[in-house]
Design a protein around this motif. Sequence first.
Motif, PDB file in Angstrom:
ATOM      1  N   ALA A 100      -3.458  51.817 -92.589  1.00  0.00           N
ATOM      2  CA  ALA A 100      -3.838  52.554 -91.379  1.00  0.00           C
ATOM      3  C   ALA A 100      -3.625  51.687 -90.153  1.00  0.00           C
ATOM      4  O   ALA A 100      -3.829  50.472 -90.193  1.00  0.00           O
ATOM      5  N   ILE A 101      -3.206  52.321 -89.065  1.00  0.00           N
ATOM      6  CA  ILE A 101      -3.046  51.643 -87.785  1.00  0.00           C
ATOM      7  C   ILE A 101      -3.996  52.298 -86.786  1.00  0.00           C
ATOM      8  O   ILE A 101      -3.960  53.513 -86.586  1.00  0.00           O
ATOM      9  N   PHE A 102      -4.863  51.466 -86.216  1.00  0.00           N
ATOM     10  CA  PHE A 102      -5.807  51.907 -85.204  1.00  0.00           C
ATOM     11  C   PHE A 102      -5.414  51.247 -83.893  1.00  0.00           C
ATOM     12  O   PHE A 102      -4.898  50.132 -83.889  1.00  0.00           O
ATOM     13  N   GLY A 103      -5.663  51.912 -82.796  1.00  0.00           N
ATOM     14  CA  GLY A 103      -5.343  51.257 -81.535  1.00  0.00           C
ATOM     15  C   GLY A 103      -5.631  52.071 -80.313  1.00  0.00           C
ATOM     16  O   GLY A 103      -6.135  53.188 -80.371  1.00  0.00           O
ATOM     17  N   LYS A 104      -5.277  51.448 -79.212  1.00  0.00           N
ATOM     18  CA  LYS A 104      -5.322  52.070 -77.890  1.00  0.00           C
ATOM     19  C   LYS A 104      -3.869  52.224 -77.483  1.00  0.00           C
ATOM     20  O   LYS A 104      -3.330  51.391 -76.768  1.00  0.00           O
ATOM     21  N   SER A 105      -3.249  53.242 -77.949  1.00  0.00           N
ATOM     22  CA  SER A 105      -1.825  53.407 -77.703  1.00  0.00           C
ATOM     23  C   SER A 105      -1.563  53.973 -76.320  1.00  0.00           C
ATOM     24  O   SER A 105      -2.299  54.811 -75.828  1.00  0.00           O
ATOM     25  N   VAL A 106      -0.508  53.488 -75.725  1.00  0.00           N
ATOM     26  CA  VAL A 106      -0.030  54.017 -74.450  1.00  0.00           C
ATOM     27  C   VAL A 106       1.096  54.982 -74.780  1.00  0.00           C
ATOM     28  O   VAL A 106       2.050  54.609 -75.459  1.00  0.00           O
ATOM     29  N   PRO A 107       1.014  56.233 -74.335  1.00  0.00           N
ATOM     30  CA  PRO A 107       2.068  57.186 -74.671  1.00  0.00           C
ATOM     31  C   PRO A 107       3.418  56.752 -74.093  1.00  0.00           C
ATOM     32  O   PRO A 107       3.487  56.262 -72.978  1.00  0.00           O
ATOM     33  N   VAL A 108       4.451  56.923 -74.892  1.00  0.00           N
ATOM     34  CA  VAL A 108       5.809  56.639 -74.437  1.00  0.00           C
ATOM     35  C   VAL A 108       6.312  57.891 -73.752  1.00  0.00           C
ATOM     36  O   VAL A 108       6.303  58.969 -74.326  1.00  0.00           O
ATOM     37  N   GLN A 109       6.724  57.758 -72.507  1.00  0.00           N
ATOM     38  CA  GLN A 109       7.229  58.910 -71.775  1.00  0.00           C
ATOM     39  C   GLN A 109       8.699  58.686 -71.471  1.00  0.00           C
ATOM     40  O   GLN A 109       9.057  57.747 -70.766  1.00  0.00           O
ATOM     41  N   VAL A 110       9.515  59.538 -72.049  1.00  0.00           N
ATOM     42  CA  VAL A 110      10.942  59.480 -71.798  1.00  0.00           C
ATOM     43  C   VAL A 110      11.244  60.460 -70.686  1.00  0.00           C
ATOM     44  O   VAL A 110      11.007  61.657 -70.837  1.00  0.00           O
ATOM     45  N   PRO A 111      11.744  59.976 -69.547  1.00  0.00           N
ATOM     46  CA  PRO A 111      12.000  60.891 -68.441  1.00  0.00           C
ATOM     47  C   PRO A 111      13.123  61.858 -68.770  1.00  0.00           C
ATOM     48  O   PRO A 111      14.112  61.492 -69.397  1.00  0.00           O
ATOM     49  N   GLU A 112      12.924  63.100 -68.385  1.00  0.00           N
ATOM     50  CA  GLU A 112      13.948  64.116 -68.569  1.00  0.00           C
ATOM     51  C   GLU A 112      14.532  64.453 -67.204  1.00  0.00           C
ATOM     52  O   GLU A 112      13.836  64.370 -66.194  1.00  0.00           O
ATOM     53  N   PRO A 113      15.792  64.856 -67.173  1.00  0.00           N
ATOM     54  CA  PRO A 113      16.385  65.133 -65.876  1.00  0.00           C
ATOM     55  C   PRO A 113      15.727  66.313 -65.167  1.00  0.00           C
ATOM     56  O   PRO A 113      15.686  66.359 -63.950  1.00  0.00           O
ATOM     57  N   GLY A 114      15.220  67.273 -65.893  1.00  0.00           N
ATOM     58  CA  GLY A 114      14.556  68.414 -65.285  1.00  0.00           C
ATOM     59  C   GLY A 114      15.531  69.313 -64.538  1.00  0.00           C
ATOM     60  O   GLY A 114      16.731  69.058 -64.465  1.00  0.00           O
ATOM     61  N   THR A 115      14.998  70.350 -63.982  1.00  0.00           N
ATOM     62  CA  THR A 115      15.815  71.348 -63.287  1.00  0.00           C
ATOM     63  C   THR A 115      16.532  70.761 -62.076  1.00  0.00           C
ATOM     64  O   THR A 115      17.726  70.986 -61.875  1.00  0.00           O
ATOM     65  N   LEU A 116      15.809  69.977 -61.262  1.00  0.00           N
ATOM     66  CA  LEU A 116      16.436  69.412 -60.063  1.00  0.00           C
ATOM     67  C   LEU A 116      17.549  68.434 -60.416  1.00  0.00           C
ATOM     68  O   LEU A 116      18.595  68.402 -59.760  1.00  0.00           O
ATOM     69  N   GLY A 117      17.359  67.641 -61.467  1.00  0.00           N
ATOM     70  CA  GLY A 117      18.391  66.699 -61.894  1.00  0.00           C
ATOM     71  C   GLY A 117      19.648  67.423 -62.346  1.00  0.00           C
ATOM     72  O   GLY A 117      20.772  67.038 -61.992  1.00  0.00           O
ATOM     73  N   LEU A 118      19.475  68.476 -63.131  1.00  0.00           N
ATOM     74  CA  LEU A 118      20.631  69.248 -63.595  1.00  0.00           C
ATOM     75  C   LEU A 118      21.316  69.965 -62.441  1.00  0.00           C
ATOM     76  O   LEU A 118      22.547  70.037 -62.377  1.00  0.00           O
ATOM     77  N   LEU A 119      20.537  70.486 -61.510  1.00  0.00           N
ATOM     78  CA  LEU A 119      21.107  71.141 -60.334  1.00  0.00           C
ATOM     79  C   LEU A 119      21.932  70.148 -59.514  1.00  0.00           C
ATOM     80  O   LEU A 119      23.047  70.442 -59.079  1.00  0.00           O
ATOM     81  N   GLY A 120      21.400  68.942 -59.339  1.00  0.00           N
ATOM     82  CA  GLY A 120      22.115  67.897 -58.605  1.00  0.00           C
ATOM     83  C   GLY A 120      23.429  67.529 -59.274  1.00  0.00           C
ATOM     84  O   GLY A 120      24.466  67.362 -58.615  1.00  0.00           O
ATOM     85  N   LEU A 121      23.417  67.399 -60.601  1.00  0.00           N
ATOM     86  CA  LEU A 121      24.661  67.100 -61.328  1.00  0.00           C
ATOM     87  C   LEU A 121      25.670  68.232 -61.186  1.00  0.00           C
ATOM     88  O   LEU A 121      26.876  67.993 -61.040  1.00  0.00           O
ATOM     89  N   GLY A 122      25.198  69.454 -61.204  1.00  0.00           N
ATOM     90  CA  GLY A 122      26.094  70.610 -61.044  1.00  0.00           C
ATOM     91  C   GLY A 122      26.749  70.616 -59.670  1.00  0.00           C
ATOM     92  O   GLY A 122      27.954  70.866 -59.532  1.00  0.00           O
ATOM     93  N   ILE A 123      25.962  70.343 -58.637  1.00  0.00           N
ATOM     94  CA  ILE A 123      26.499  70.302 -57.270  1.00  0.00           C
ATOM     95  C   ILE A 123      27.524  69.185 -57.133  1.00  0.00           C
ATOM     96  O   ILE A 123      28.593  69.364 -56.538  1.00  0.00           O
ATOM     97  N   LEU A 124      27.208  68.009 -57.716  1.00  0.00           N
ATOM     98  CA  LEU A 124      28.166  66.903 -57.679  1.00  0.00           C
ATOM     99  C   LEU A 124      29.483  67.283 -58.343  1.00  0.00           C
ATOM    100  O   LEU A 124      30.568  66.983 -57.828  1.00  0.00           O
ATOM    101  N   GLY A 125      29.395  67.939 -59.471  1.00  0.00           N
ATOM    102  CA  GLY A 125      30.601  68.378 -60.186  1.00  0.00           C
ATOM    103  C   GLY A 125      31.419  69.355 -59.354  1.00  0.00           C
ATOM    104  O   GLY A 125      32.658  69.258 -59.289  1.00  0.00           O
ATOM    105  N   MET A 126      30.741  70.296 -58.710  1.00  0.00           N
ATOM    106  CA  MET A 126      31.444  71.282 -57.881  1.00  0.00           C
ATOM    107  C   MET A 126      32.118  70.625 -56.681  1.00  0.00           C
ATOM    108  O   MET A 126      33.255  70.960 -56.318  1.00  0.00           O
ATOM    109  N   LEU A 127      31.440  69.648 -56.054  1.00  0.00           N
ATOM    110  CA  LEU A 127      32.031  68.937 -54.918  1.00  0.00           C
ATOM    111  C   LEU A 127      33.266  68.149 -55.350  1.00  0.00           C
ATOM    112  O   LEU A 127      34.269  68.096 -54.629  1.00  0.00           O
TER     113      LEU A 127
END
Length: 184
Positions: free
Chosen positions: A147-174
């Motif tokens: 068993a492993i007991f602890g005070k774990s810190v959640p790992v958060q992997v950032p996702e691009p989200g809607t604004l990130g994908l929108l930005g990439l789309g605009i860059l591609g179109m330009l």
Amino acid sequence: MKQITKQITHVIAALALTWSAGAMALILGPADADKTVDVGPPNPALDAGDVAALFGTSDLTLLYKSNYEGPEEGSYQSFYSTSFTGDPNNAVISWDGPDYIVCPECYLVVKDGNEPQYLFNIGSWNGQDVLDLQGFYPNRGAISHVAIFGKSVPVQVPEPGTLGLLGLGILGMLTIRRKLQKPA
């Protein structure tokens, strides 16, 4: 030609180093234990409060537990697996991903039914390396669970989200627009 050969050698060396770094293991045996607890038969399993008291801390939770021939438990049960070998007196805890335990404060317990329980402070463990447990209860007894007991810190992997994908789309179109507007 020598330059290309030299570059290929560097790439191969870098790949070998990367591959070997991913194959790390933390090897632990009874002699490595920070604490040994023998509460005698029936030897109840230590819970988060017991482990916290033994190490002089508080607010620990069960992060992962694997019972020999039984279910896995804890908030990270879907991200790790344990294989037991021997009587069993060996166990290997492997990270299956994608989430993993980040240990600012983590403790591993190796338990047998009636023999002493071994406790390890694994606060420096990165949560992804294999925990290789070797040589427990060689003369009598066997590992009943880890068993492993602890005070774990959640790992958060950032996702691009809607604004990130929108930005990439605009860059591609330009980019496409600029290529179409260039005179031939």
